[in-house]
Design an enzyme around this catalytic site. Structure first.
Site, PDB file in Angstrom:
ATOM      1  CG  ASP A  18     -25.821  68.932  87.484  1.00 18.66           C
ATOM      2  OD1 ASP A  18     -25.855  68.338  86.071  1.00 18.66           O
ATOM      3  OD2 ASP A  18     -24.640  69.111  88.060  1.00 18.66           O
TER       4      ASP A  18
ATOM      5  CB  SER B 204     -17.339  70.496  87.272  1.00 13.70           C
ATOM      6  OG  SER B 204     -18.137  70.091  86.072  1.00 13.70           O
TER       7      SER B 204
ATOM      8  CG  HIS C   9     -22.927  71.254  85.198  1.00 15.94           C
ATOM      9  ND1 HIS C   9     -22.332  69.969  86.102  1.00 15.94           N
ATOM     10  CD2 HIS C   9     -21.697  70.998  85.039  1.00 15.94           C
ATOM     11  CE1 HIS C   9     -21.248  69.925  86.880  1.00 15.94           C
ATOM     12  NE2 HIS C   9     -20.865  70.966  85.483  1.00 15.94           N
TER      13      HIS C   9
END
EC number: 2.3.1.46
Length: 379
Positions: free
Chosen positions: A315, A150, A348
């Protein structure tokens, strides 16, 4: 096998750190943790960069807080995908955070009062420069790998561009080369929730002895929605009612509402509001291709590392399309790239969870790095 009990360390820096915004930060400290053993020529070091609400505490537990397990403990440790029997792993808390490194809640040397909203806005590139200074102090001139998921993946990618000679491998997981307009919009809604909370007091809520909890709660609720996939939420909560029937009011009717409020309440007890503002702005600003007319291939032309990129099919915050964009730009520069697109239902957040295929991909990639070191007689 867990790495066991670990202890954070702190390193102070007196020399000002120039920031992208034009100011500089002096007399700052970085909190970090290390796991494993650094080899003789310091060639087995791996830097792990953290995401928005994580920290330097990547793996293991604290002696005085055994329930505080490192955020990537399933990934990092003896015999795990990132094996600390082989590699020396470093986790660094970013500047502006609320978990140890100098941030808005710390005293401004110029005033003796907490920085509050006066803490300078920092960027991904600023964090990377600070991490490089820490590496200098540790005598590490080149990392075997820099890795992150991320926002951490943005930092890893920035490392490959800013310090191309200081990392041999770059692992970018569930990340993106820039935020979409939709992502920026979500971040701004979250920030507005904090900025408009009466308890925020222009960022100086410390002096008032209060916390803008309502703003933090809403910010976390908005953010948390983006971390989960629609399928994952449907499977966990569906339209299940908390009490089995409608309440005909504006309280909690659905289980998903209860879950989001719980996550928001918990977040508001430990996260700093100014830190949330800072980190989401750093997310918004990251766009290395901007200086190259939007051409990511040109932005990545300076890289020298080998790459592993991993994305997850559900995601939608940092979708696989964004990872493929990075892969294509790297291939255009004839870089060696491995790419895995994992069909996982968790959105995610999948990069933090146990998935046998995902863990195997990372394990095998680090196995190849270890083989390289052995072939060079450095393992």
């Amino acid at each position: 096998m867990s790495i066991g009990i670990v202890s954070p360390q702190v390193m102070h820096f007196a020399e000002p750190l120039p920031l992208q915004g034009g100011s500089a930060l002096a007399d700052y400290s970085l909190t970090y943790e290390t796991y494993g053993t650094l080899n003789a020529d310091k060639s087995n070091a791996v830097l792990v960069c953290h995401a928005l609400n994580a920290s330097h505490h990547v793996a293991g537990v604290y002696a005085d807080d055994p329930d505080n397990v490192g955020w990537w403990d399933n990934m990092v440790g003896p015999g795990k995908s990132l094996d600390t029997d082989r590699f020396f792993v470093i986790g660094v808390n970013n500047l502006g955070s609320c978990f140890g490194s100098t941030g808005p809640m710390h005293a401004n040397p110029a005033t003796g009062k907490p920085y509050g909203a006066d803490f300078p806005v920092v960027t991904v590139e600023d964090w990377v420069n600070a991490q490089a200074r820490l590496a200098d102090r540790l005598g590490i001139t080149c990392f075997a790998a820099v890795m992150g998921g991320s926002l951490g993946g943005m930092q890893a990618l920035a490392w490959s561009m800013m310090y191309p000679d200081r990392l041999r491998h770059c692992l970018v997981i569930a990340s993106t080369p820039k935020l979409s307009a939709q992502n920026i919009a979500f971040n701004d809604v979250a920030r507005q929730a904090i900025l408009t909370d009466p308890q925020y007091h222009g960022g100086d809520f410390y002096a008032h002895g209060v916390v803008p909890k309502n703003g933090l709660r809403v910010a976390r609720m908005v953010g948390h929605i983006t971390y989960l996939s629609d399928d994952d939420m449907a499977e966990k909560f569906g339209r299940d009612l908390r009490s089995g029937q409608y309440q005909f009011g504006y309280g909690v009717d659905f289980e998903i509402e209860s879950y989001l409020r719980y996550q928001g309440d918990k977040f508001s007890t430990y996260f700093d509001a100014n830190t949330y503002l800072l980190i989401t702005k750093a997310l918004d600003y990251f766009d290395p291709a901007r200086e190259f007319g939007g051409d990511l291939a040109k932005a990545l032309a300076c890289t020298k590392a080998k790459f592993l990129l991993v994305s997850f099919t559900t995601d939608w915050r940092f979708s696989p399309e964004r990872s493929r964009e990075m892969v294509q730009a790297l291939v255009a520069n004839k870089r060696r790239v491995s790419y895995a697109e994992i069909d996982a239902p968790h959105g995610h957040d999948a990069f933090l969870l146990d998935d046998a295929r995902y863990m195997k991909v990372v394990r095998e990639y680090y196995g190849s790095i270890w083989t390289e070191l052995q072939q060079e007689g450095r393992a």
